[in-house]
Write a protein that holds these residues in place. Structure first.
Motif, PDB file in Angstrom:
ATOM      1  N   VAL A 239       0.839  -1.206   0.000  1.00  0.00           N
ATOM      2  CA  VAL A 239       0.000   0.000   0.000  1.00  0.00           C
ATOM      3  C   VAL A 239       0.871   1.252   0.000  1.00  0.00           C
ATOM      4  CG1 VAL A 239      -1.654   1.337   1.356  1.00  0.00           C
ATOM      5  CG2 VAL A 239      -1.976  -1.120   1.082  1.00  0.00           C
TER       6      VAL A 239
ATOM      7  N   ALA B 241       1.101   3.995  -3.065  1.00  0.00           N
ATOM      8  CA  ALA B 241       0.861   5.426  -2.870  1.00  0.00           C
ATOM      9  C   ALA B 241       2.067   6.241  -3.327  1.00  0.00           C
ATOM     10  CB  ALA B 241       0.559   5.704  -1.398  1.00  0.00           C
TER      11      ALA B 241
ATOM     12  N   LEU C 200      -5.576   8.397   0.887  1.00  0.00           N
ATOM     13  CA  LEU C 200      -5.221   7.508   1.990  1.00  0.00           C
ATOM     14  C   LEU C 200      -6.114   7.754   3.203  1.00  0.00           C
ATOM     15  CD1 LEU C 200      -1.320   7.548   1.777  1.00  0.00           C
ATOM     16  CD2 LEU C 200      -2.812   5.600   1.324  1.00  0.00           C
TER      17      LEU C 200
ATOM     18  N   LYS D  54      -9.931   6.529   1.982  1.00  0.00           N
ATOM     19  CA  LYS D  54     -10.045   5.088   1.761  1.00  0.00           C
ATOM     20  C   LYS D  54      -8.694   4.547   1.338  1.00  0.00           C
ATOM     21  CE  LYS D  54     -12.848   1.634  -0.642  1.00  0.00           C
ATOM     22  NZ  LYS D  54     -13.871   1.402  -1.694  1.00  0.00           N
ATOM     23  N   SER D  55      -7.944   4.017   2.284  1.00  0.00           N
ATOM     24  CA  SER D  55      -6.600   3.525   1.983  1.00  0.00           C
ATOM     25  C   SER D  55      -6.621   2.294   1.094  1.00  0.00           C
ATOM     26  CB  SER D  55      -5.856   3.195   3.284  1.00  0.00           C
ATOM     27  OG  SER D  55      -6.556   2.186   4.005  1.00  0.00           O
ATOM     28  N   SER D  56      -7.778   1.620   0.975  1.00  0.00           N
ATOM     29  CA  SER D  56      -7.849   0.415   0.161  1.00  0.00           C
ATOM     30  C   SER D  56      -7.770   0.698  -1.334  1.00  0.00           C
ATOM     31  CB  SER D  56      -9.147  -0.349   0.451  1.00  0.00           C
ATOM     32  OG  SER D  56     -10.288   0.443   0.165  1.00  0.00           O
TER      33      SER D  56
ATOM     34  N   TYR E 207      -5.249   1.702  -2.693  1.00  0.00           N
ATOM     35  CA  TYR E 207      -3.889   1.281  -3.037  1.00  0.00           C
ATOM     36  C   TYR E 207      -3.667  -0.149  -2.567  1.00  0.00           C
ATOM     37  CZ  TYR E 207      -3.045   6.284  -3.728  1.00  0.00           C
ATOM     38  OH  TYR E 207      -3.112   7.583  -4.153  1.00  0.00           O
TER      39      TYR E 207
END
Length: 524
Positions: free
Chosen positions: A311, A315, A370, A373-375, A377
């Motif tokens: 992740v 990013a 991030l 919604k960090s998902s 990546y």
């Protein structure tokens, strides 16, 4: 009297069990025949084999409520229903001989299923379900994959079931996220193809995605169902993966060395740098970061690397790409100022403000994603097709990248498209200005014209190669793959060559001015 009838009843019971076992064995032998035909790819009509299995299941006699038969790639179920039917739910986690923690597929039939049949006749009905874990029986003309190679079929005796007000729900699960793929629920429509005994059609089915790894099909009829799966981009031929990977590895490595050398040479001659050179160095720095992150991306996308590392790298890679695109746009903006104001430029803290845009705006966008919604990546899977371009398997390679199709469309393709469009507009305007300068008898000086042409050449280099990303379709796919990979993996090297030529020309001009100055001193 009862004692006299007991032996006769016992013989009838044995005869009934014998007929049931015989019918079940005959149906099982037919399923094995189908499986053998599929393995050797014989000329036997798959339509006849499937219809023969349906007929045997509809007419099979068995005791109890249901019958279950299974071979390696086919599972058949038959159920006795009546007009008091209230619905039925089936799941692979319960019908498989070895229950699984998570089902691979499921079917849910509504109570409305038997209503039409019960209006015309009374008595028992028969519902059959046939599950295929292979697509060999269902050939297709379109370039796509079937999710997990599953085909689920159902049929009710005494009539074709269609136009249900309450749909049949068919669920498919996969052990990986399906984000980035276009999935479509389809059914097998017989005699809909000129080359095969049928074709896949989405009519009467609605596609839903309750979770990233689940596809829910809501269909208003009974037949054979599957999920067509296509990646958003065209699939890459599997045989081209090795050469494209090799080109990327060599090109990015050369660009990394070239960018490092450029930055070191700039640091060495920092006293002689101006705002234009510092803008170029920021572009070199963004290209350097982009190449390093890109080379690391496939490495961290495979286990046992922690997901958090992938992740973070995804990013970083997205940030580096956005920074590179932003500095390209800044190069075009700076070119506009150079030609529009004819070198009469003074903006207070000009380079500092440009750095705030070139590095700050991409950082803000990535950090915002991030935080929301960090998902978005993580490991992103690229679909590979076989040499015939019609693979039905689930063949992919993984890189750490943007997983959300919406983010990819807006903050990758959209962002890059706006940058390329802006630079192309500046390029067209700059060409027009240069033509006017050449047409005038009193040009503002050969040095200004040469510098403008040099910066213009840089803008052409920036805009042309990255615009190739928008030609990933039809006959342009394969040439675009190789051209885009070659040009953009060597992007840092091309900038290094431009930097060397600019530095050489500056030194040559300085020496010429020094010679002129020395000659004038000697004359005096």
């Amino acid at each position: 009297m009862d004692c006299c009838w007991a032996p006769f009843l016992y013989l009838c019971l044995l005869a009934s069990q014998s007929r049931t076992a015989e019918a079940s064995q005959e149906t099982l032998d037919w399923m094995k025949r189908m499986e053998a035909a599929a393995k050797r790819r014989s000329n036997t009509s798959f339509a006849e084999l499937i219809h023969g299995l349906e007929l045997r299941l509809l007419n099979a006699s068995f005791g109890g409520y249901n019958l279950t038969l299974q071979t390696h790639i086919i599972q058949a179920l038959a159920f006795k229903l009546n007009c008091n039917f209230t619905g039925l739910s089936l799941s692979s986690a319960t019908v498989e001989k070895v229950p699984q923690a998570q089902p691979q597929h499921a079917m849910q039939f509504p109570a409305e299923l038997t209503q039409n049949a019960c209006r015309t006749r009374s008595g028992d009905l028969r519902l059959i379900c046939i599950y295929f874990s292979s697509t060999r029986f269902f050939q297709k003309d379109i370039n796509s994959s079937l999710l997990s190679n599953y085909v689920l079929g159902a049929q009710l005796s005494h009539g074709y079931v269609s136009n249900l007000s309450e749909p049949v729900n068919i669920s498919f699960w996969h052990n990986q996220s399906l984000e980035g793929y276009t999935v479509t629920c389809v059914f097998w429509k017989e005699r809909a193809s000129k080359h095969h005994w049928g074709a896949w059609s989405p009519e009467g089915c609605r596609t839903e995605r309750p979770t990233p790894s689940q596809v829910l099909c809501r269909c208003n009829h009974l037949t054979y169902f599957a999920v067509l799966m296509q990646i958003s981009q065209a699939p890459i031929p599997a045989e081209l993966l090795a050469p494209l990977t090799y080109i990327s590895l060599v090109g990015c490595s050369i660009s990394i060395v070239a960018s490092l050398l450029t930055v070191l040479l700039h640091v060495q001659a920092r006293k002689q740098s101006d705002s234009v050179t510092r803008i170029h160095m920021n572009l070199h720095a963004s290209v350097l970061l982009l190449n390093i992150a890109f080379l690391l991306s496939p490495v961290l996308a495979t286990p046992p690397v922690p997901g958090a590392a992938c992740v973070a790298l995804a990013a970083t890679l997205h940030y580096a790409l956005l920074s590179c695109l932003t500095w390209m746009a800044i190069e075009g903006f700076n070119l506009y100022l150079l030609l529009g104001r004819v070198y009469n430029i003074y903006i207070r803290r000009y380079v500092l403000k440009l750095c705030a845009v070139g590095w700050g705006v991409p950082a803000f966008l990535v950090l915002l994603l991030l935080a929301v919604k960090s998902s978005v990546y993580g490991p992103c899977r690229i679909q590979l097709s076989d040499s015939q371009g019609n693979s039905t398997g689930f063949k992919t390679m993984s890189i750490c990248w943007v997983q959300s199709p919406w983010v990819h469309g807006v903050l990758v393709m959209g962002y890059g498209g706006l940058t390329s469009l802006f630079n192309l507009v500046v390029l067209a305007w700059a060409l027009r200005v240069l033509n006017k300068l050449r047409a005038q008898e009193k040009a503002p000086g050969t040095r200004a014209c040469r510098d403008a042409v040099t910066v213009l050449g840089l803008t052409v280099l920036l805009g042309t190669t990255w615009a190739l990303a928008f030609f990933s379709f039809s006959v342009f796919l394969l040439p675009q793959l190789f051209l885009f990979t070659i040009f953009n993996s060597l992007y840092g090297f091309f900038l290094f060559l431009w930097f060397c030529s600019q530095r050489y020309r500056s030194e040559a001009e300085a020496e010429a001015e020094m010679e002129v100055f020395t000659s004038s001193q000697m004359v005096q």
